[in-house]
Design a protein around this motif. Structure first.
Motif, PDB file in Angstrom:
ATOM      1  N   HIS A  10     -16.489  66.757  94.340  1.00  0.00           N
ATOM      2  CA  HIS A  10     -15.121  66.531  93.887  1.00  0.00           C
ATOM      3  C   HIS A  10     -15.027  65.279  93.014  1.00  0.00           C
ATOM      4  O   HIS A  10     -14.343  65.277  91.991  1.00  0.00           O
ATOM      5  CB  HIS A  10     -14.168  66.389  95.078  1.00  0.00           C
ATOM      6  CG  HIS A  10     -13.675  67.685  95.581  1.00  0.00           C
ATOM      7  ND1 HIS A  10     -14.253  68.338  96.632  1.00  0.00           N
ATOM      8  CD2 HIS A  10     -12.649  68.463  95.171  1.00  0.00           C
ATOM      9  CE1 HIS A  10     -13.600  69.448  96.849  1.00  0.00           C
ATOM     10  NE2 HIS A  10     -12.634  69.565  95.980  1.00  0.00           N
ATOM     11  N   ALA A  13     -16.594  66.060  89.638  1.00  0.00           N
ATOM     12  CA  ALA A  13     -15.748  66.987  88.871  1.00  0.00           C
ATOM     13  C   ALA A  13     -14.476  66.311  88.384  1.00  0.00           C
ATOM     14  O   ALA A  13     -14.052  66.538  87.248  1.00  0.00           O
ATOM     15  CB  ALA A  13     -15.408  68.209  89.726  1.00  0.00           C
ATOM     16  N   ASP A  14     -13.865  65.491  89.216  1.00  0.00           N
ATOM     17  CA  ASP A  14     -12.601  64.866  88.841  1.00  0.00           C
ATOM     18  C   ASP A  14     -12.755  63.732  87.841  1.00  0.00           C
ATOM     19  O   ASP A  14     -11.923  63.568  86.956  1.00  0.00           O
ATOM     20  CB  ASP A  14     -11.879  64.322  90.073  1.00  0.00           C
ATOM     21  CG  ASP A  14     -11.033  65.369  90.747  1.00  0.00           C
ATOM     22  OD1 ASP A  14     -10.983  66.502  90.245  1.00  0.00           O
ATOM     23  OD2 ASP A  14     -10.416  65.064  91.773  1.00  0.00           O
ATOM     24  N   PHE A  15     -13.796  62.935  87.977  1.00  0.00           N
ATOM     25  CA  PHE A  15     -13.891  61.739  87.150  1.00  0.00           C
ATOM     26  C   PHE A  15     -14.818  61.886  85.951  1.00  0.00           C
ATOM     27  O   PHE A  15     -14.694  61.140  84.990  1.00  0.00           O
ATOM     28  CB  PHE A  15     -14.311  60.541  87.998  1.00  0.00           C
ATOM     29  CG  PHE A  15     -13.231  60.130  88.964  1.00  0.00           C
ATOM     30  CD1 PHE A  15     -12.117  59.440  88.525  1.00  0.00           C
ATOM     31  CD2 PHE A  15     -13.324  60.459  90.301  1.00  0.00           C
ATOM     32  CE1 PHE A  15     -11.112  59.065  89.403  1.00  0.00           C
ATOM     33  CE2 PHE A  15     -12.327  60.098  91.197  1.00  0.00           C
ATOM     34  CZ  PHE A  15     -11.219  59.392  90.743  1.00  0.00           C
ATOM     35  N   GLN A  18     -13.848  66.554  84.179  1.00  0.00           N
ATOM     36  CA  GLN A  18     -12.505  67.069  83.948  1.00  0.00           C
ATOM     37  C   GLN A  18     -12.030  66.768  82.528  1.00  0.00           C
ATOM     38  O   GLN A  18     -12.064  65.629  82.081  1.00  0.00           O
ATOM     39  CB  GLN A  18     -11.555  66.454  84.965  1.00  0.00           C
ATOM     40  CG  GLN A  18     -10.245  67.155  85.083  1.00  0.00           C
ATOM     41  CD  GLN A  18      -9.471  66.624  86.265  1.00  0.00           C
ATOM     42  OE1 GLN A  18      -9.131  65.445  86.276  1.00  0.00           O
ATOM     43  NE2 GLN A  18      -9.204  67.468  87.234  1.00  0.00           N
ATOM     44  N   VAL A  23      -6.400  68.304  83.034  1.00  0.00           N
ATOM     45  CA  VAL A  23      -5.436  67.331  83.563  1.00  0.00           C
ATOM     46  C   VAL A  23      -4.015  67.786  83.254  1.00  0.00           C
ATOM     47  O   VAL A  23      -3.132  67.720  84.109  1.00  0.00           O
ATOM     48  CB  VAL A  23      -5.701  65.921  82.996  1.00  0.00           C
ATOM     49  CG1 VAL A  23      -4.600  64.954  83.393  1.00  0.00           C
ATOM     50  CG2 VAL A  23      -7.058  65.413  83.463  1.00  0.00           C
ATOM     51  N   LYS A  26      -3.044  70.492  85.562  1.00  0.00           N
ATOM     52  CA  LYS A  26      -2.789  69.924  86.885  1.00  0.00           C
ATOM     53  C   LYS A  26      -1.403  69.289  86.939  1.00  0.00           C
ATOM     54  O   LYS A  26      -0.689  69.419  87.932  1.00  0.00           O
ATOM     55  CB  LYS A  26      -3.858  68.886  87.212  1.00  0.00           C
ATOM     56  CG  LYS A  26      -3.773  68.335  88.610  1.00  0.00           C
ATOM     57  CD  LYS A  26      -4.683  67.144  88.834  1.00  0.00           C
ATOM     58  CE  LYS A  26      -6.099  67.409  88.491  1.00  0.00           C
ATOM     59  NZ  LYS A  26      -6.979  66.268  88.785  1.00  0.00           N
ATOM     60  N   HIS A  33      -2.901  73.731  91.913  1.00  0.00           N
ATOM     61  CA  HIS A  33      -4.197  73.045  91.888  1.00  0.00           C
ATOM     62  C   HIS A  33      -4.681  72.725  93.313  1.00  0.00           C
ATOM     63  O   HIS A  33      -5.837  72.980  93.655  1.00  0.00           O
ATOM     64  CB  HIS A  33      -4.069  71.763  91.055  1.00  0.00           C
ATOM     65  CG  HIS A  33      -5.277  70.901  91.061  1.00  0.00           C
ATOM     66  ND1 HIS A  33      -6.412  71.219  90.366  1.00  0.00           N
ATOM     67  CD2 HIS A  33      -5.526  69.725  91.678  1.00  0.00           C
ATOM     68  CE1 HIS A  33      -7.315  70.271  90.556  1.00  0.00           C
ATOM     69  NE2 HIS A  33      -6.794  69.357  91.342  1.00  0.00           N
ATOM     70  N   HIS A  37      -7.910  74.213  95.645  1.00  0.00           N
ATOM     71  CA  HIS A  37      -8.901  73.420  96.377  1.00  0.00           C
ATOM     72  C   HIS A  37      -8.919  73.781  97.857  1.00  0.00           C
ATOM     73  O   HIS A  37      -9.985  73.829  98.471  1.00  0.00           O
ATOM     74  CB  HIS A  37      -8.638  71.927  96.190  1.00  0.00           C
ATOM     75  CG  HIS A  37      -9.130  71.430  94.884  1.00  0.00           C
ATOM     76  ND1 HIS A  37     -10.445  71.187  94.625  1.00  0.00           N
ATOM     77  CD2 HIS A  37      -8.474  71.171  93.732  1.00  0.00           C
ATOM     78  CE1 HIS A  37     -10.591  70.793  93.385  1.00  0.00           C
ATOM     79  NE2 HIS A  37      -9.397  70.779  92.814  1.00  0.00           N
ATOM     80  N   HIS A  73      -7.679  64.761  98.312  1.00  0.00           N
ATOM     81  CA  HIS A  73      -7.644  65.202  96.924  1.00  0.00           C
ATOM     82  C   HIS A  73      -6.224  65.094  96.371  1.00  0.00           C
ATOM     83  O   HIS A  73      -6.023  64.652  95.238  1.00  0.00           O
ATOM     84  CB  HIS A  73      -8.146  66.642  96.818  1.00  0.00           C
ATOM     85  CG  HIS A  73      -8.570  67.015  95.452  1.00  0.00           C
ATOM     86  ND1 HIS A  73      -9.848  66.825  94.991  1.00  0.00           N
ATOM     87  CD2 HIS A  73      -7.885  67.550  94.424  1.00  0.00           C
ATOM     88  CE1 HIS A  73      -9.927  67.225  93.752  1.00  0.00           C
ATOM     89  NE2 HIS A  73      -8.745  67.680  93.381  1.00  0.00           N
ATOM     90  N   ASP A  77      -5.171  62.681  93.317  1.00  0.00           N
ATOM     91  CA  ASP A  77      -4.528  63.255  92.132  1.00  0.00           C
ATOM     92  C   ASP A  77      -3.168  62.612  91.871  1.00  0.00           C
ATOM     93  O   ASP A  77      -2.824  62.326  90.721  1.00  0.00           O
ATOM     94  CB  ASP A  77      -4.371  64.768  92.276  1.00  0.00           C
ATOM     95  CG  ASP A  77      -5.675  65.508  92.036  1.00  0.00           C
ATOM     96  OD1 ASP A  77      -6.607  64.900  91.475  1.00  0.00           O
ATOM     97  OD2 ASP A  77      -5.749  66.684  92.406  1.00  0.00           O
ATOM     98  N   LYS A  80      -3.788  59.223  90.394  1.00  0.00           N
ATOM     99  CA  LYS A  80      -4.242  59.336  89.012  1.00  0.00           C
ATOM    100  C   LYS A  80      -3.095  59.718  88.087  1.00  0.00           C
ATOM    101  O   LYS A  80      -2.987  59.187  86.982  1.00  0.00           O
ATOM    102  CB  LYS A  80      -5.371  60.367  88.913  1.00  0.00           C
ATOM    103  CG  LYS A  80      -6.682  59.852  89.448  1.00  0.00           C
ATOM    104  CD  LYS A  80      -7.770  60.882  89.573  1.00  0.00           C
ATOM    105  CE  LYS A  80      -7.880  61.870  88.478  1.00  0.00           C
ATOM    106  NZ  LYS A  80      -8.961  62.854  88.678  1.00  0.00           N
TER     107      LYS A  80
END
Length: 92
Positions: A10, A13-15, A18, A23, A26, A33, A37, A73, A77, A80
């Motif tokens: 994760h 994949a996220d940082f 992606q 984004v 999302k 989203h 997951h 997660h 998110d 972020k």
């Protein structure tokens, strides 16, 4: 070990993987989203439990880890998203 692998996947994949388009998607539908997951983690951990670890309690081996991963997660998110909104340049 499976839980640690999911967390590392994760983060990568996220940082790192992606894209901006991902984004934006999302941002439009965070519920969708997070549901994605939840389903993927349930499938992966459920399959791992059924194939390799049936002697352990499924609540401890599948349900709690899935809830933990999905909740963290969601928090990551949200942080972020809030960070990207507060750091966005003014368009005036």
């Amino acid at each position: 070990m499976l839980l640690l692998s999911l967390i590392i996947a994760h983060l990568i994949a996220d940082f790192y993987l992606q894209t901006d388009r991902m984004v934006e998607a999302k941002l439009r539908s965070l519920k969708k989203h997070i549901l994605h997951h939840l389903m993927v983690n349930t499938l992966v951990l459920g399959a791992g439990w059924s194939l390799f670890n049936q002697e352990n309690d499924p609540v401890m081996a599948v349900i709690w880890p899935v809830l933990f991963i999905t909740f963290t997660h969601l928090i990551i998110d949200l942080l972020k998203i809030n960070n990207s909104i507060s750091c966005a340049p003014d368009r005036a």
